[in-house]
Motif scaffolding. Structure first.
Motif, PDB file in Angstrom:
ATOM      1  N   LEU A   1      -6.377  96.469   9.711  1.00 40.63           N
ATOM      2  CA  LEU A   1      -7.781  96.245   9.373  1.00 40.63           C
ATOM      3  C   LEU A   1      -8.445  97.532   8.891  1.00 40.63           C
ATOM      4  O   LEU A   1      -9.252  97.501   7.952  1.00 40.63           O
ATOM      5  N   VAL A   2      -8.113  98.642   9.524  1.00 34.30           N
ATOM      6  CA  VAL A   2      -8.670  99.930   9.100  1.00 34.30           C
ATOM      7  C   VAL A   2      -8.284 100.239   7.656  1.00 34.30           C
ATOM      8  O   VAL A   2      -9.070 100.808   6.892  1.00 34.30           O
ATOM      9  N   MET A   3      -7.087  99.852   7.253  1.00 33.54           N
ATOM     10  CA  MET A   3      -6.663 100.066   5.866  1.00 33.54           C
ATOM     11  C   MET A   3      -7.223  98.995   4.940  1.00 33.54           C
ATOM     12  O   MET A   3      -7.516  99.262   3.767  1.00 33.54           O
ATOM     13  N   THR A   4      -7.415  97.784   5.453  1.00 34.26           N
ATOM     14  CA  THR A   4      -7.892  96.679   4.625  1.00 34.26           C
ATOM     15  C   THR A   4      -9.344  96.871   4.185  1.00 34.26           C
ATOM     16  O   THR A   4      -9.690  96.629   3.012  1.00 34.26           O
ATOM     17  N   LEU A   5     -10.206  97.276   5.100  1.00 33.70           N
ATOM     18  CA  LEU A   5     -11.646  97.311   4.819  1.00 33.70           C
ATOM     19  C   LEU A   5     -12.016  98.195   3.639  1.00 33.70           C
ATOM     20  O   LEU A   5     -12.741  97.742   2.735  1.00 33.70           O
ATOM     21  N   PRO A   6     -11.572  99.467   3.569  1.00 37.20           N
ATOM     22  CA  PRO A   6     -11.959 100.270   2.392  1.00 37.20           C
ATOM     23  C   PRO A   6     -11.391  99.729   1.086  1.00 37.20           C
ATOM     24  O   PRO A   6     -12.064  99.774   0.049  1.00 37.20           O
ATOM     25  N   LEU A   7     -10.143  99.222   1.118  1.00 33.37           N
ATOM     26  CA  LEU A   7      -9.563  98.651  -0.103  1.00 33.37           C
ATOM     27  C   LEU A   7     -10.323  97.411  -0.543  1.00 33.37           C
ATOM     28  O   LEU A   7     -10.586  97.205  -1.740  1.00 33.37           O
ATOM     29  N   LEU A   8     -10.699  96.569   0.420  1.00 31.54           N
ATOM     30  CA  LEU A   8     -11.430  95.355   0.080  1.00 31.54           C
ATOM     31  C   LEU A   8     -12.818  95.681  -0.455  1.00 31.54           C
ATOM     32  O   LEU A   8     -13.276  95.070  -1.439  1.00 31.54           O
ATOM     33  N   LEU A   9     -13.504  96.638   0.158  1.00 31.46           N
ATOM     34  CA  LEU A   9     -14.834  97.023  -0.322  1.00 31.46           C
ATOM     35  C   LEU A   9     -14.762  97.586  -1.740  1.00 31.46           C
ATOM     36  O   LEU A   9     -15.589  97.251  -2.597  1.00 31.46           O
ATOM     37  N   TRP A  10     -13.767  98.439  -2.001  1.00 33.55           N
ATOM     38  CA  TRP A  10     -13.621  98.989  -3.349  1.00 33.55           C
ATOM     39  C   TRP A  10     -13.298  97.878  -4.347  1.00 33.55           C
ATOM     40  O   TRP A  10     -13.851  97.834  -5.455  1.00 33.55           O
ATOM     41  N   GLY A  11     -12.391  96.998  -3.957  1.00 33.97           N
ATOM     42  CA  GLY A  11     -12.013  95.911  -4.859  1.00 33.97           C
ATOM     43  C   GLY A  11     -13.165  94.967  -5.134  1.00 33.97           C
ATOM     44  O   GLY A  11     -13.357  94.522  -6.271  1.00 33.97           O
ATOM     45  N   LEU A  12     -13.962  94.644  -4.099  1.00 35.48           N
ATOM     46  CA  LEU A  12     -15.123  93.780  -4.303  1.00 35.48           C
ATOM     47  C   LEU A  12     -16.142  94.431  -5.224  1.00 35.48           C
ATOM     48  O   LEU A  12     -16.765  93.759  -6.066  1.00 35.48           O
ATOM     49  N   ALA A  13     -16.345  95.743  -5.071  1.00 37.41           N
ATOM     50  CA  ALA A  13     -17.299  96.455  -5.924  1.00 37.41           C
ATOM     51  C   ALA A  13     -16.885  96.418  -7.388  1.00 37.41           C
ATOM     52  O   ALA A  13     -17.735  96.538  -8.283  1.00 37.41           O
ATOM     53  N   HIS A  14     -15.586  96.256  -7.656  1.00 36.66           N
ATOM     54  CA  HIS A  14     -15.088  96.187  -9.038  1.00 36.66           C
ATOM     55  C   HIS A  14     -14.739  94.762  -9.448  1.00 36.66           C
ATOM     56  O   HIS A  14     -14.053  94.552 -10.455  1.00 36.66           O
ATOM     57  N   SER A  15     -15.203  93.792  -8.680  1.00 37.71           N
ATOM     58  CA  SER A  15     -14.975  92.389  -9.017  1.00 37.71           C
ATOM     59  C   SER A  15     -16.177  91.835  -9.776  1.00 37.71           C
ATOM     60  O   SER A  15     -17.234  92.475  -9.873  1.00 37.71           O
ATOM     61  N   GLU A  16     -16.015  90.629 -10.292  1.00 31.75           N
ATOM     62  CA  GLU A  16     -17.064  90.001 -11.109  1.00 31.75           C
ATOM     63  C   GLU A  16     -17.669  88.814 -10.368  1.00 31.75           C
ATOM     64  O   GLU A  16     -16.951  87.979  -9.827  1.00 31.75           O
ATOM     65  N   VAL A  17     -18.979  88.759 -10.334  1.00 31.82           N
ATOM     66  CA  VAL A  17     -19.685  87.640  -9.727  1.00 31.82           C
ATOM     67  C   VAL A  17     -19.778  86.506 -10.741  1.00 31.82           C
ATOM     68  O   VAL A  17     -20.201  86.726 -11.887  1.00 31.82           O
ATOM     69  N   VAL A  18     -19.361  85.305 -10.337  1.00 29.87           N
ATOM     70  CA  VAL A  18     -19.386  84.146 -11.225  1.00 29.87           C
ATOM     71  C   VAL A  18     -20.113  83.004 -10.526  1.00 29.87           C
ATOM     72  O   VAL A  18     -20.382  83.059  -9.328  1.00 29.87           O
ATOM     73  N   ALA A  19     -20.438  81.972 -11.286  1.00 29.08           N
ATOM     74  CA  ALA A  19     -21.098  80.799 -10.711  1.00 29.08           C
ATOM     75  C   ALA A  19     -20.102  80.009  -9.867  1.00 29.08           C
ATOM     76  O   ALA A  19     -18.926  79.880 -10.231  1.00 29.08           O
ATOM     77  N   THR A  20     -20.567  79.507  -8.750  1.00 26.74           N
ATOM     78  CA  THR A  20     -19.682  78.776  -7.847  1.00 26.74           C
ATOM     79  C   THR A  20     -19.489  77.340  -8.327  1.00 26.74           C
ATOM     80  O   THR A  20     -20.275  76.816  -9.128  1.00 26.74           O
ATOM     81  N   SER A  21     -18.432  76.722  -7.830  1.00 24.37           N
ATOM     82  CA  SER A  21     -18.154  75.317  -8.140  1.00 24.37           C
ATOM     83  C   SER A  21     -17.419  74.729  -6.941  1.00 24.37           C
ATOM     84  O   SER A  21     -17.186  75.393  -5.930  1.00 24.37           O
ATOM     85  N   GLU A  22     -17.032  73.456  -7.062  1.00 20.97           N
ATOM     86  CA  GLU A  22     -16.324  72.812  -5.960  1.00 20.97           C
ATOM     87  C   GLU A  22     -14.948  73.424  -5.729  1.00 20.97           C
ATOM     88  O   GLU A  22     -14.367  73.257  -4.656  1.00 20.97           O
TER      89      GLU A  22
END
Length: 497
Positions: free
Chosen positions: A323-344
């Motif tokens: 988890l200690v390794m997951t959190l910084p990688l996930l935060l960095w990856g989310l910051a470089h991800s794209e927000v899109v409209a949700t669907s089903e």
């Protein structure tokens, strides 16, 4: 559908082979077939009736009652005579650490002189010995505990070692009546078992425990398969890859991130086991050339766990390190991800349209990384590093499930004892099945939990309890599990900026 069935079948066979093949003579393929019956039934229903037709709830409930019962009966039917008997003796045999029934050394009967010596190993002021029972794989010593469990175990163990050397492993457990008893089981690595062996035979267990060449080969192979999968996650088409093979390296962000998360998780277990002088294999990765590129990684303990404190520390070290390794990688990856409209189609494991509200932890992390861009109508097209981080979060949750020999099973066993831990595991299975209503993509894992043995193997001293600090860490680990698997309520969304 057939792809997922094949994937589930391979993984299920691996689970059966590792968990119960060594304790029963029932063929592995029969146990596998029983485990797969619910999945086969679901697929046949989908093919014949259509995927849009709901599966009969009554039939589903019947499958989850009949199949586990049949699975348990087949295991018991195939158990060797030496492993049968009351539940206490069977549990003691699990502490021997042998890989198969044929590896279990036969207990040499002790003569009258040795029995008198054994009785002197139990000081009346520490543990008042009342009788000794002879079993095929253990000497059961029952009496009255007159001191703290830790003092009693350390005293008796030291006395047994002083008089019998390393001939026995001393196990301390609670009986079904709640009274603690001692059991002496043959030590597989004791000198008597190795006396007639050649020097090369004596060194083979060490080689078997380490196998650095195998571990390195599996690591490199898994890095290749995860990088290959990463190229497609990064959007590289097969045609483009054939025209320019260098595009293969665009899969490295995903491959390296996932390998680091899984590797750190297993190294947490490995280093903590070494701290307690427990024999343990190096982490072994499982490569596959499709799906996620890997089935994960694992280590194997080659010697008994000394006490519940060690069991807890080894169990919790992996998820926390991962988890200690997951959190910084996930935060960095989310910051470089794209927000899109949700669907089903948005869900917890749809990486092109991830639903952040599918998990409380994921919602909080998404808000931290993307801020006000995340709304109730938002989904996220994940960056490859965020895909690896999201998988790390899911892997952490699945390992923290308090069932059997999963990390969470070790934790609740160490906190509450073996029998209470098994009861918690049974409850967790049905709660996970109910969670499938919210997260249908977790159905495979919910099914597998019903076939993982609920009872964890005991530590040598399975009576001494944990300290308050470890109990708090255990509750924190279970809280992390809840935050990952439960969907975020609207209140959480309203409180976040």
């Amino acid at each position: 559908m057939l792809f997922w069935l094949l994937l589930l079948g391979i993984f299920t066979y691996f689970v059966v082979q590792r968990s119960v093949a060594g304790i029963t003579r029932t063929p592995t393929w029969i146990l596998w077939l029983v485990m797969m019956t619910p999945a086969f039934t679901l697929v046949i229903w989908g093919v014949t009736q259509g995927m849009d037709q709901p599966f009969p709830p009554g039939l589903m409930i019947a499958l989850f009652i009949i199949c586990p019962a049949m699975y348990w009966m087949l295991i018991q039917w195939g158990r060797s005579p030496s492993s049968k008997g009351d539940s206490k003796t069977a549990t003691v045999e699990g502490a021997e650490g042998a890989d198969s029934p044929t590896d279990k050394p036969t207990l040499r009967p002790i003569d009258k002189e040795e029995e008198a010596t054994l009785q002197h190993c139990f000081p009346w002021s520490i543990y008042y010995l009342q009788n000794i029972e002879y079993r095929p794989q253990a000497l059961i010593c029952r009496g009255q505990l007159r001191s703290s469990p830790t003092v009693a175990y350390d005293t008796v163990r030291d006395n047994v070692e002083a008089h019998f050397g390393d001939r026995f492993l001393v196990v301390f457990q609670e009986g079904l009546n709640g009274k603690p008893f001692f059991a002496l089981v043959p030590n597989p690595s004791g000198k008597p078992a190795l006396a007639a062996a050649s020097p090369s035979a004596q060194s083979s267990p060490v080689q078997k425990d380490t196998r650095p060449g195998v571990a390195l080969a599996l690591l490199l192979t898994t890095l290749f398969t995860t990088t290959g999968v990463g190229t497609y996650i990064a959007g590289v088409t097969e045609t483009a890859l054939q025209e320019n093979p260098n595009l293969f390296f665009q899969g490295l962000p995903y491959g390296l991130s996932l390998m680091v998360i899984l590797g750190v998780h297993e190294m947490g277990h490995y280093l903590m086991a070494r701290r307690y002088n427990i024999k343990v294999t190096l982490p072994y990765f499982i490569p596959i050339p499709f799906f996620l590129g890997t089935f994960g990684a694992f280590i194997q303990l080659r010697s008994p766990v000394p006490n519940r404190r060690a069991l807890f520390d080894v169990g919790i070290a992996g998820p926390l390190a991962g988890l200690v390794m997951t959190l910084p990688l996930l935060l960095w990856g989310l910051a470089h991800s794209e927000v899109v409209a949700t669907s089903e189609a948005a869900s917890l494991l749809n990486f092109q349209e991830l639903d952040p509200q599918a998990s409380i932890a994921l919602m909080v992390l998404s808000k931290l990384a993307l801020g006000s861009a995340i709304t109730p109508e938002s989904a996220i097209a994940l960056h490859p590093v965020a895909v690896a981080g999201c998988l790390g979060l899911v892997v952490t949750a699945l390992n923290l499930m308090p069932v059997g020999q999963l990390d969470g099973g070790h934790i609740v066993h160490a906190m509450y004892g073996q029998r209470t831990g098994a009861i918690i595991g049974q409850v967790a299975r049905f709660l996970m099945l109910g969670l499938v209503v919210v997260h249908p993509e977790l159905l495979i894992w919910a099914i597998l939990l019903f076939f993982i043995p609920a009872v964890d193997e005991p530590a040598l001293n399975d009576v001494s309890e944990l300290d308050d600090r470890r109990d708090l860490w255990g509750l924190a680990a279970l809280t992390i599990l809840i935050l990952i698997v439960l969907p975020a309520p609207n209140m959480v969304m309203a409180l976040l900026p």
